[in-house]
Every structure is written in structure tokens, then in C-alpha cells.
Design an enzyme around this catalytic site. Structure first.
Site, short mmCIF file in Angstrom:
data_model
loop_
_atom_site.label_atom_id
_atom_site.label_comp_id
_atom_site.label_asym_id
_atom_site.label_seq_id
_atom_site.Cartn_x
_atom_site.Cartn_y
_atom_site.Cartn_z
N ALA A 74 0.46 -0.67 0.14
CA ALA A 74 -0.08 0.23 0.31
C ALA A 74 1.17 1.05 0.13
O ALA A 74 1.88 1.19 0.43
CB ALA A 74 -0.98 0.05 1.29
N GLY A 117 0.19 -5.70 -0.48
CA GLY A 117 -1.46 -5.12 -0.33
C GLY A 117 -0.30 -5.68 -2.39
O GLY A 117 -1.35 -6.36 -2.30
N GLU A 120 -1.38 -9.14 -1.97
CA GLU A 120 -2.69 -9.42 -1.46
C GLU A 120 -3.89 -9.46 -3.42
O GLU A 120 -4.24 -10.08 -3.55
CB GLU A 120 -3.74 -8.45 -0.85
CG GLU A 120 -3.47 -9.09 0.39
CD GLU A 120 -3.74 -8.09 1.75
OE1 GLU A 120 -4.46 -8.36 2.51
OE2 GLU A 120 -3.50 -6.78 1.67
N GLU A 140 3.76 -6.34 7.11
CA GLU A 140 2.50 -5.52 7.73
C GLU A 140 2.96 -5.11 9.35
O GLU A 140 2.97 -4.01 9.73
CB GLU A 140 0.85 -5.49 7.42
CG GLU A 140 0.80 -4.87 6.20
CD GLU A 140 0.46 -6.22 5.19
OE1 GLU A 140 0.04 -6.46 4.28
OE2 GLU A 140 1.17 -7.38 5.18
#
Length: 266
Positions: A74, A117, A120, A140
């Protein structure tokens, strides 16, 4: 679409090209930020996928990254600036959901880091091919967070609870070789062979009926969403529904007539 790289209109964060018949190659193009998944990048990716979904000639999509990363997660600077709003942004979440619901087969060609992310996003793809230099991780936890866009649910289904917990709770980096051994990726290839191999698989898929491959994709994905009995019932319903397509019947006729089917995507 031409054989040359085409910039999506007014967009530099995602580029597209058609390297072979029926195949669309999308590249995340923010290499200076390791292709961090900003809201704008995700929005542009969604627009490219929406176009691919409406284009009958596209049978398979390859997604990769420009530079050293597939996507390194992210946009942390946006998180720091906007706090929870950067995550809970309704438009961002809706974009992510629409990418998740893309109907056609999509291959992640992981060329480098796939972290947070970025991992993901890989998990939303149907097939993951990794270069030898690729690295996977959910870092994270190292900054006081944990995955929030699907990894806590999808990762254990692929690698098992124990290894998923190890990845998520330590933030460890996983090599391509380990990722393949654990079932996270289907193949590992030499760095220079990554796009060639992804294109080989995508071209094979693209020769199949674009009316039928979405049914197959939905049926397999159901195995990760439903208990076995419900999944089997869903598979049955999709099989019955697929009989209404012209391509399903063309495939049967071609088999009986001992010839290659001529699919029309209907």
C-alpha cells in the site's frame, strides 16, 4: 489494440499491450515507488480490466510490475496522512472488490517484490508465476499493522494455517522457491523467462472459449468459498448453465466430428 505498448488514456500508472492474440499484458508502472498501490493506480488498473472484460477478443490477462517489484504494498505515505480513511475509503474498497470480481482468467507474473497489498493483489489472480528473484511477504506487522485486503483469509487456504501465521506474525520474506514449495505459486522460472512463460500459458488459455473459461474460473474459486457439498452443487449449476452457450455445443460437435472447435465466445 495494436501490438505496441498503449498507454491507457491519461494514465501512466498502468500500461497495456497485446503481445499475442487474445492476451492483454498489463504493467503496474510506478517503479520509483516499487509500484505501491495508490488509490489512483488501483483505479487505473480497474479501468484496464473493465475494458478487457468487455473486449471479446481478450481471453486472458497477464499482470506484472515495472522495475524491481510486482507491487511493494500500500501507499504508506497516504496512510500516514489520512489514517484509517486511507484504508476504509469506500471508493478504494469498491475498486478492490471489482478487481476481485474480474471474470476472465488473469495470471500474475511476479517479477520482484510482492509485499503486503502487492501479495494480496497476487492472491486475486488465478495463476501465479514467479521469477527466481521474486520475494513474497506480509510485512505489515513490522509497522504495527496486519494485512487487511484479504491475505489473512486467502493465504491460509493456500499455504496452510501454520505457515500463514508465521508469515503474517513475523513479516518474514519468502523466496520464490519456498513460495512454490508451499503452494503459493504454480511455477518458478528464470528471471528472463518470466514473461515468456506467462505468455505461453496465457496464449494457451486464450485459445479456449472466452464464454466458458469464466465458468471454470468461478467453479474453482467456489472451492475456497463454499463447503464441499455446496461447492459441488454450485459446480453442477454452472455446468447446466454453460450448456446454453454456443461454444459448449460447438465443443461437443467438434469432438464427435474429430476436428478442432471454432469458438465464437458466445
Amino acid at each position: 489494440m495494436s501490438q505496441k505498448t498503449n498507454k491507457i488514456e491519461d494514465a501512466k500508472l498502468v500500461t497495456s499491450e497485446t503481445p499475442a492474440k487474445g492476451v492483454l499484458l498489463l504493467k503496474l508502472n510506478r517503479p520509483d515507488k516499487l509500484n505501491a498501490l495508490s488509490k489512483e493506480l488501483l483505479s487505473q488498473l480497474l479501468e484496464a480490466l473493465k475494458t478487457a472484460e468487455k473486449t471479446k477478443s481478450v481471453g486472458c490477462v497477464i499482470l506484472t510490475g515495472e522495475g524491481r517489484a510486482f507491487a511493494a504494498g500500500a501507499d504508506i505515505s497516504d496512510m500516514l496522512e489520512r489514517g484509517v480513511a486511507s484504508y476504509a475509503d469506500a471508493e478504494r474498497l469498491k475498486t478492490w472488490e471489482r478487481i476481485q470480481n474480474f471474470k476472465k482468467p488473469i495470471i500474475a507474473a511476479v517479477n520482484g517484490f510482492a509485499l503486503g497489498g502487492g501479495l494480496e493483489l497476487c492472491l486475486l489472480c488465478d495463476i501465479i508465476i514467479a521469477a527466481e528473484r521474486a520475494k513474497f511477504g506480509t510485512p505489515e506487522i513490522k509497522i504495527g499493522s496486519f494485512p487487511g485486503d484479504g491475505a489473512t483469509q486467502r493465504l491460509p487456504r493456500l499455504v496452510g494455517k501454520s505457515f500463514a501465521m508465521q508469515m503474517i506474525l513475523t513479516g518474514m520474506m519468502v523466496t520464490a522457491e519456498t513460495a512454490e514449495r508451499k503452494g503459493l505459486v504454480s511455477e518458478v522460472v528464470a528471471d528472463k523467462q518470466l514473461l515468456g512463460r506467462a505468455l505461453e500459458i496465457a496464449s494457451d488459455i486464450a485459445t479456449k472459449s472466452v464464454a466458458i473459461t469464466p465458468y471454470a474460473k468461478r467453479a474453482v474459486n467456489a472451492a475456497f468459498e463454499f463447503p464441499l457439498r455446496e461447492g459441488l452443487a454450485f459446480e453442477h449449476s454452472l455446468t447446466v448453465e454453460a450448456f446454453s452457450t454456443q461454444d459448449r455445443m460447438e465443443g461437443l460437435r467438434a469432438f464427435v466430428e474429430k476436428r478442432d472447435p471454432k469458438f465464437t465466445g458466445k
